[in-house]
Write a protein that holds these residues in place. Structure first.
Motif, PDB file in Angstrom:
ATOM      1  N   GLU A  27      28.302 -65.759   9.888  1.00 32.35           N
ATOM      2  CA  GLU A  27      29.484 -65.614  10.734  1.00 32.35           C
ATOM      3  C   GLU A  27      30.731 -65.744   9.874  1.00 32.35           C
ATOM      4  OE1 GLU A  27      30.315 -68.569  13.766  1.00 32.35           O
ATOM      5  OE2 GLU A  27      29.259 -70.085  12.618  1.00 32.35           O
ATOM      6  N   SER A  28      31.782 -65.076  10.302  1.00 34.55           N
ATOM      7  CA  SER A  28      33.065 -65.143   9.612  1.00 34.55           C
ATOM      8  C   SER A  28      34.067 -65.860  10.507  1.00 34.55           C
ATOM      9  CB  SER A  28      33.576 -63.742   9.286  1.00 34.55           C
ATOM     10  OG  SER A  28      32.707 -63.125   8.363  1.00 34.55           O
ATOM     11  N   ILE A  29      34.767 -66.839   9.906  1.00 28.53           N
ATOM     12  CA  ILE A  29      35.787 -67.594  10.620  1.00 28.53           C
ATOM     13  C   ILE A  29      36.976 -67.755   9.679  1.00 28.53           C
ATOM     14  CG2 ILE A  29      36.380 -69.781  11.730  1.00 28.53           C
ATOM     15  CD1 ILE A  29      33.353 -70.185  12.225  1.00 28.53           C
ATOM     16  N   ALA A  30      38.127 -67.270  10.111  1.00 29.06           N
ATOM     17  CA  ALA A  30      39.385 -67.419   9.366  1.00 29.06           C
ATOM     18  C   ALA A  30      39.258 -66.957   7.910  1.00 29.06           C
ATOM     19  CB  ALA A  30      39.870 -68.866   9.427  1.00 29.06           C
ATOM     20  N   TYR A  79      30.201 -67.824   6.505  1.00 28.20           N
ATOM     21  CA  TYR A  79      29.249 -68.927   6.546  1.00 28.20           C
ATOM     22  C   TYR A  79      27.839 -68.360   6.677  1.00 28.20           C
ATOM     23  CZ  TYR A  79      33.368 -71.780   7.406  1.00 28.20           C
ATOM     24  OH  TYR A  79      34.589 -72.392   7.294  1.00 28.20           O
TER      25      TYR A  79
END
Length: 140
Positions: free
Chosen positions: A30-33, A37
């Motif tokens: 997953e991609s966050i900001a 990850y």
């Protein structure tokens, strides 16, 4: 969170001898900001225990954080040109290690990508090993 195939190849050189470790597993990405990850379970230990693994990739900072949770806990921070202290927890006690990032390359997109890092590990300021890790990720 996307399901991905994670292919990891690590080479550890101790006293001129290479030890190669390879793992291919299904995990989550997953991609966050702006950070990516990767989460997966590793069962390559001696007692086939499930070890929860998290790799945080920060292409803006060009850094990698690798965390493992199980009977052996560790958190390594790798950034080119910097040395960081890492604690490696074992049932027999905790080791304090220095991790010096020699190189990091992060090329990730929405459907996967490639990460390469090389680093040294020292204990009590004495070189223990030279390491390189290549991680390939692709959507399942």
């Amino acid at each position: 969170m996307k399901e991905v195939l994670i292919d990891i190849k690590g080479i550890q050189n101790v006293d001129g001898e290479d030890e190669i470790t390879e793992l291919t597993t299904v995990g989550k990405m997953e991609s966050i900001a702006g950070k990516t990850y990767l989460r997966y379970d590793d069962r390559t230990g001696d007692n086939n225990e499930s070890i929860s693994c998290l790799i945080k990739l920060d292409p803006e900072d060009d850094s990698v954080v690798m965390q493992r949770h199980g009977s052996f806990n560790s958190r390594m921070y790798i950034k080119k040109g910097q040395r960081h202290i890492c604690h490696y927890e074992t049932p027999a006690g905790t080791l304090t290690m220095g991790i010096f990032g020699e190189n990091t390359e992060i090329k990730m997109g929405d459907d996967g990508g490639r990460v390469f890092m090389s680093y040294t590990i020292d204990i009590n300021h004495g070189l223990m090993s030279r390491n390189s890790v290549e991680i390939k990720v692709k959507e399942v």
